[in-house]
Design an enzyme around this catalytic site. Structure first.
Site, short mmCIF file in Angstrom:
data_model
loop_
_atom_site.label_atom_id
_atom_site.label_comp_id
_atom_site.label_asym_id
_atom_site.label_seq_id
_atom_site.Cartn_x
_atom_site.Cartn_y
_atom_site.Cartn_z
N ARG A 63 0.81 -1.21 0.00
CA ARG A 63 0.00 0.00 0.00
C ARG A 63 0.85 1.27 0.00
NH1 ARG A 63 -3.34 -3.77 3.44
NH2 ARG A 63 -1.25 -3.76 4.33
N GLU A 100 2.72 -7.13 13.19
CA GLU A 100 1.58 -7.11 14.11
C GLU A 100 0.82 -8.44 14.00
OE1 GLU A 100 -1.30 -4.09 13.27
OE2 GLU A 100 -2.17 -4.17 15.28
#
Ligand code: 5GP
Length: 175
Positions: A63, A100
């Site tokens: 992204r 994460e």
């Protein structure tokens, strides 16, 4: 700031994606709303124009690639990708880290930036900071200098910026 509010309103939030316990912020909501997309681009460009002497824009798979080339085009400076492992041809430097959600390895082409260049690294979101920390190491490993990390969104509670040895700019912060 009107533009900032338009961008914030366009970001969609998904609970428990891609895993239980993760609150996922979706940048593509901004791209579905052209007014929000242009507002975001204006805000980012306004910030990067204030930076001193950037030679190269590096953005992170995938992204970050939505933002990097726009900045590159505006500043008239080259764009270089850092990608997930196995996607870049030629000689690469590699760095592994904890994400994460999961683990990852990122790569940069060794001949993509000449040594001593001043680099801005761009991504959509800073969470734990693992991806950005690995990316800073990669840029340094090929002899360049990281001037700043720029993200659209920062998850403050994960304190990713404390892992990073360079200034971080985020347009939007979540607690
Ligand atoms: P970190 O390494 O800082 O923990 O995670 C940041 C990386 O994971 C970024 O490349 C980012 O695109 C992705 N990521 C982590 N959480 C989210 C999220 O909530 N939304 C989006 N869009 N990306 C995320």
């Amino acid at each position: 700031n009107d533009k900032l509010q338009i961008v914030k309103d366009a970001i969609k939030t998904y609970v428990n994606f891609p895993k239980e316990g993760i609150i996922y912020k979706d940048i593509f909501g901004v791209y579905q709303n052209v007014t929000a997309m242009r507002a975001m681009n204006d805000l980012i460009i306004n910030h990067v124009r204030s930076l001193e002497k950037i030679d190269v824009i590096v953005a992170l798979d995938s992204r970050g690639f939505l933002l990097g080339p726009i900045i590159s085009s505006e500043l008239g400076k080259p764009f270089v990708p850092i990608r997930k492992k196995g996607k870049l041809p030629g000689n690469v430097k590699r760095e592994s880290y904890t994400l994460e959600y999961g683990e990852a390895t990122m790569e940069i082409q060794t001949d993509s930036i000449s040594s001593g260049k001043r680099v801005l690294i761009v991504d959509d979101l800073l969470a734990t900071g693992g991806t950005m920390a690995a990316s800073i190491k990669l840029v340094k490993a090929i002899g360049a200098e990281v001037v700043e990390c720029l993200v659209l969104m920062e998850l403050n509670s994960l304190n990713g910026r404390s892992k990073l040895p360079v200034p971080v700019f985020s347009l939007i912060q979540y607690n």
